[in-house]
Design an enzyme around this catalytic site. Structure first.
Site, PDB file in Angstrom:
ATOM      1  N   LYS A  20       0.842  -1.201   0.000  1.00 53.05           N
ATOM      2  CA  LYS A  20       0.000   0.000   0.000  1.00 53.05           C
ATOM      3  C   LYS A  20       0.875   1.248   0.000  1.00 53.05           C
ATOM      4  O   LYS A  20       1.869   1.313   0.743  1.00 53.05           O
ATOM      5  CB  LYS A  20      -0.899  -0.030   1.248  1.00 53.05           C
ATOM      6  CG  LYS A  20      -1.924   1.088   1.332  1.00 53.05           C
ATOM      7  CD  LYS A  20      -2.766   0.929   2.606  1.00 53.05           C
ATOM      8  CE  LYS A  20      -3.869   1.955   2.712  1.00 53.05           C
ATOM      9  NZ  LYS A  20      -4.644   1.824   3.979  1.00 53.05           N
ATOM     10  N   SER A  49      -9.687   2.308   3.217  1.00 58.72           N
ATOM     11  CA  SER A  49      -8.868   3.015   2.271  1.00 58.72           C
ATOM     12  C   SER A  49      -7.971   2.110   1.415  1.00 58.72           C
ATOM     13  O   SER A  49      -7.540   2.519   0.349  1.00 58.72           O
ATOM     14  CB  SER A  49      -7.968   4.015   2.998  1.00 58.72           C
ATOM     15  OG  SER A  49      -7.038   3.350   3.833  1.00 58.72           O
ATOM     16  N   SER A  96      -9.343  -0.116   7.338  1.00 63.63           N
ATOM     17  CA  SER A  96      -8.865  -0.023   5.951  1.00 63.63           C
ATOM     18  C   SER A  96      -8.228  -1.275   5.372  1.00 63.63           C
ATOM     19  O   SER A  96      -7.988  -1.340   4.171  1.00 63.63           O
ATOM     20  CB  SER A  96      -7.869   1.120   5.828  1.00 63.63           C
ATOM     21  OG  SER A  96      -8.589   2.329   5.780  1.00 63.63           O
TER      22      SER A  96
HETATM   23  N1  GLN Z   1     -12.530   4.324   6.581  1.00 66.45           N
HETATM   24  C1  GLN Z   1     -11.917   4.794   7.797  1.00 66.45           C
HETATM   25  C2  GLN Z   1     -11.612   6.259   7.713  1.00 66.45           C
HETATM   26  O1  GLN Z   1     -11.866   6.851   6.707  1.00 66.45           O
HETATM   27  C3  GLN Z   1     -10.717   3.965   8.118  1.00 66.45           C
HETATM   28  C4  GLN Z   1      -9.448   4.434   7.527  1.00 66.45           C
HETATM   29  C5  GLN Z   1      -8.292   3.558   7.795  1.00 66.45           C
HETATM   30  O2  GLN Z   1      -8.417   2.503   8.414  1.00 66.45           O
HETATM   31  N2  GLN Z   1      -7.136   4.011   7.381  1.00 66.45           N
HETATM   32  O3  GLN Z   1     -11.130   6.838   8.638  1.00 66.45           O
END
Ligand code: GLN
Length: 505
Positions: A83, A158, A182
Site C-alpha cells: 500500500k 482506504s 482499511s
Molecule cells: N474508513 C476509515 C476512515 O476513513 C478507516 C481508515 C483507515 O483505516 N485508514 O477513517
C-alpha cells in the site's frame, strides 16, 4: 507449470510448495503476475506504480540461492504489493496525495525491510484513499480503484488497491494499513482476507502516520493460511517503534493450520447483538448468521453478547482520529519535502497556505479542520477529553467480554460493495466502519474473511476479534471457518472472482 493463469491463481502457500519441489521458479511467478497485471490493471487500477524490474532482480537472486541449496525463508520468491501508505526506499511513496507526489523515501518501513529479508519481490505500490482517509478508494488524488467482482463498484477503502490487487490475481499478497478498518473493510468487499494485528505486533515505523494511536500495518491475502505466513514474516519487536510489543513470539501459521482441523470445541464465541439487524443489510446479516452456525457445527460454544457501547466506537473515532490527523499532517508544509507552491511575493505563511490548499484533497481538509476544532481550547474538554474517557470505557468493556469469550464476531461491514459515486455524503461513508473501528480503539487483533455471497454475487465479510496479543486465536477460528465456508460453497470464495484477463469478464 507454465500458463500465467494457472500460476497466478495459486495461493502463496501453493507457490511456496511448488518452488520447493522445483516445479516453479520465482521468475516464472513474477512473469505471470506481470502478464496478468498488464491485462487486468487497466480495469481495476489497483496500482499507483509498479516496480517489476527490481522484482525480477529479487526473483532471480532467490532462484539462484535455491538452486545452490541455500536454506530460504518460507515466503522467499513470493511476490507482494505494498500500500502506498508505507514507505519504500527508492520507490516513490505518495499516500495517494498530491502533496507527496514525487517523494522518494530514503528508507524502508520495518515491515518492508522484513518483506525484503524474506526474499519477496515487491511488485508495486497500491492505491488508497488519500492519506488512508476513506472507505471506497474514491478519494485518491490520482484515480479510483474498481472492485474486481464488479467494476462498477468500489473495492472499499482506504486500502482498496491492495485488496483489489489480491482478489484480481495481480499479486498473491499485499500489505495494508488499518486505522479504522482499511484492511478489513476492503477485504470484505473483495472476497479476500484482511488482518489487523494487535496494536504493536507489527512495527509502524515507516507507515505514514494517519492517527498514530490507531494505525496498524497488516496482511492482505486470499486465504487465512497465506495471511498467517505474511503475519509471521512482518511481526516482531522493533526498537524504532516506541509502541512495539516485546517478547511476543508469533505462530500464526501454526494456528491457521491447526484451525483447518475444524475442531473448535474449546472456543467460546460471542456474537455481538448490536452488529446485526438495524443498519446491516439483510443479505449481510443472513450470510453472517450462516457463518455463526458453521462455527457452532464445529463445536464452538456460541452465545449472544450484548455490547451497548460497540456502536459508540464510531463517535469516539470521529473525534480522536481527526485530532491525530490534524497534528500528524501538520508536517506537510512545503518546507521539507513534497509539494511546494510559491505564490507571487511568497512569505513562509503564504507558501504553506498555498501548498496545503493545492496539495490536500477535500476529505483530508475536512478532517484537519475537524481535528483542529476538537483540539481547540473551547472544545478540548467537551470533545477530545470526553472521547478519550469513552475510549477507556470501551477498552474495559472488551477486557470484560474476553473473560467470558475467546473471540467476538460480527459482520465486517453493514453492506456489500456499493457503486462508485453512490455514497455522496461523508457521514454515510463514515458509517461503513461501524463494526471495524472498535478493534482499533481497543488495539485488538481482528480478521475479516469472506463467508459467502449476497444475491448479487458480491462477497460478504465476517469479522473475528480476539483479545490483545491473541492474534493466533483469531487465525485459528478464521481458518476453521474458511474451510467450512469452502465446503459449503464447493470451493473457496476467492476462487469465484471473475478472471478479468479474459475478454467479457
Ligand atoms: N474508513 C476509515 C476512515 O476513513 C478507516 C481508515 C483507515 O483505516 N485508514 O477513517
Amino acid at each position: 507449470m507454465s500458463g500465467a493463469e494457472e500460476i497466478v491463481t495459486l495461493t502463496a502457500s501453493q507457490m511456496a510448495k511448488a518452488m520447493k519441489k522445483g516445479d516453479l521458479s520465482s521468475r516464472q511467478i513474477v512473469e505471470a503476475e506481470l502478464e496478468i497485471t498488464k491485462a487486468v490493471d487497466p480495469k481495476t487500477q489497483s496500482y499507483l506504480s509498479t516496480c517489476f524490474t527490481s522484482a525480477f532482480m529479487v526473483a532471480d537472486a532467490v532462484d539462484q540461492a535455491r538452486a545452490i541449496g541455500q536454506e530460504l525463508p518460507e515466503l522467499a520468491g513470493i511476490p507482494i504489493a505494498v500500500k502506498d501508505m508505507i514507505v519504500t526506499k527508492g520507490v516513490e511513496t505518495t499516500a495517494a496525495s498530491k502533496i507527496l507526489k514525487g517523494w522518494v523515501p530514503p528508507y524502508d518501513a520495518t515491515s518492508v525491510e522484513k518483506v525484503k529479508e524474506s526474499g519477496m519481490p515487491i511488485l508495486g505500490k497500491t492505491n488508497l484513499d488519500e492519506f488512508a482517509q476513506g472507505s471506497s478508494t474514491e478519494n485518491s488524488a490520482f484515480h479510483p480503484t474498481f472492485n474486481p467482482w464488479d467494476l462498477e463498484r468500489v473495492p472499499g477503502g482506504s486500502g482498496g488497491g491492495s485488496a483489489a490487487a489480491v482478489s484480481s490475481f495481480e499479486s498473491p499478497l499485499a500489505l495494508g494499513t488499518d486505522t479504522g478498518g482499511s484492511i478489513r473493510q476492503p477485504a470484505s468487499f473483495t472476497g479476500s482476507v484482511g488482518v489487523k494485528p494487535t496494536y504493536g505486533r507489527v512495527s509502524r515505523y515507516g507507515a505514514i502516520s494517519m492517527a498514530s494511536s490507531l494505525d496498524q500495518i497488516g496482511p492482505c491475502a486470499r486465504t487465512v493460511e497465506d495471511a498467517a505466513m505474511l503475519f509471521d514474516a512482518i511481526t516482531g519487536y522493533d526498537p524504532k517503534d516506541s509502541t512495539s510489543i516485546p517478547d511476543c513470539p508469533s505462530s500464526a501459521l501454526k494456528a491457521a493450520l491447526e484451525g483447518k482441523g475444524g475442531d473448535l470445541s474449546k472456543i467460546r464465541v460471542g456474537v455481538i447483538s448490536e452488529a446485526t439487524g438495524e443498519g446491516f443489510s439483510k443479505d449481510v446479516t443472513d450470510g453472517f448468521l450462516r457463518g455463526v452456525n458453521l462455527l457452532s457445527s464445529m463445536g464452538a460454544k456460541v452465545e449472544e453478547k450484548s455490547f451497548p457501547n460497540f456502536a459508540h466506537g464510531i463517535q469516539i473515532y470521529y473525534i480522536l482520529m481527526p485530532a491525530e490527523v490534524s497534528s500528524n499532517l501538520a508536517r506537510y508544509d512545503g518546507m521539507r519535502y513534497g509539494l511546494r507552491i510559491m505564490p507571487p511575493d511568497a512569505t513562509a505563511f503564504s507558501m504553506m497556505a498555498a501548498t496545503r490548499e493545492e496539495g490536500f484533497g477535500a476529505e483530508v481538509k475536512r478532517r484537519i479542520m475537524l481535528g483542529t476544532y476538537v483540539l481547540s481550547s473551547s472544545q478540548y474538554d467537551k470533545m477530545y477529553a470526553a472521547a478519550q474517557k469513552v475510549r477507556t470505557v470501551l477498552i474495559n468493556d472488551f477486557k470484560k467480554a474476553f473473560e467470558s469469550f475467546d473471540v467476538l464476531v460480527c459482520p465486517t461491514s453493514p453492506t456489500t460493495a456499493f457503486k462508485v459515486g453512490e455514497v455522496e455524503d461523508p457521514v454515510t461513508m463514515y458509517k461503513n466502519d461501524i463494526a471495524t473501528i472498535p478493534a482499533n480503539l481497543a488495539g485488538l487483533p481482528a480478521i475479516s474473511l469472506p463467508v459467502g455471497l449476497d444475491k448479487l454475487g458480491l462477497p460478504i465479510g465476517f469479522q473475528i476479534m480476539a483479545d490483545r496479543k491473541k492474534d493466533e486465536v483469531a487465525f485459528k477460528v478464521a481458518s476453521a471457518l474458511e474451510e467450512a465456508v469452502s465446503r459449503e460453497n464447493d470451493g473457496p470464495i476467492w476462487s469465484k472472482a471473475p478472471r478479468l484477463w479474459k475478454s467479457g469478464e
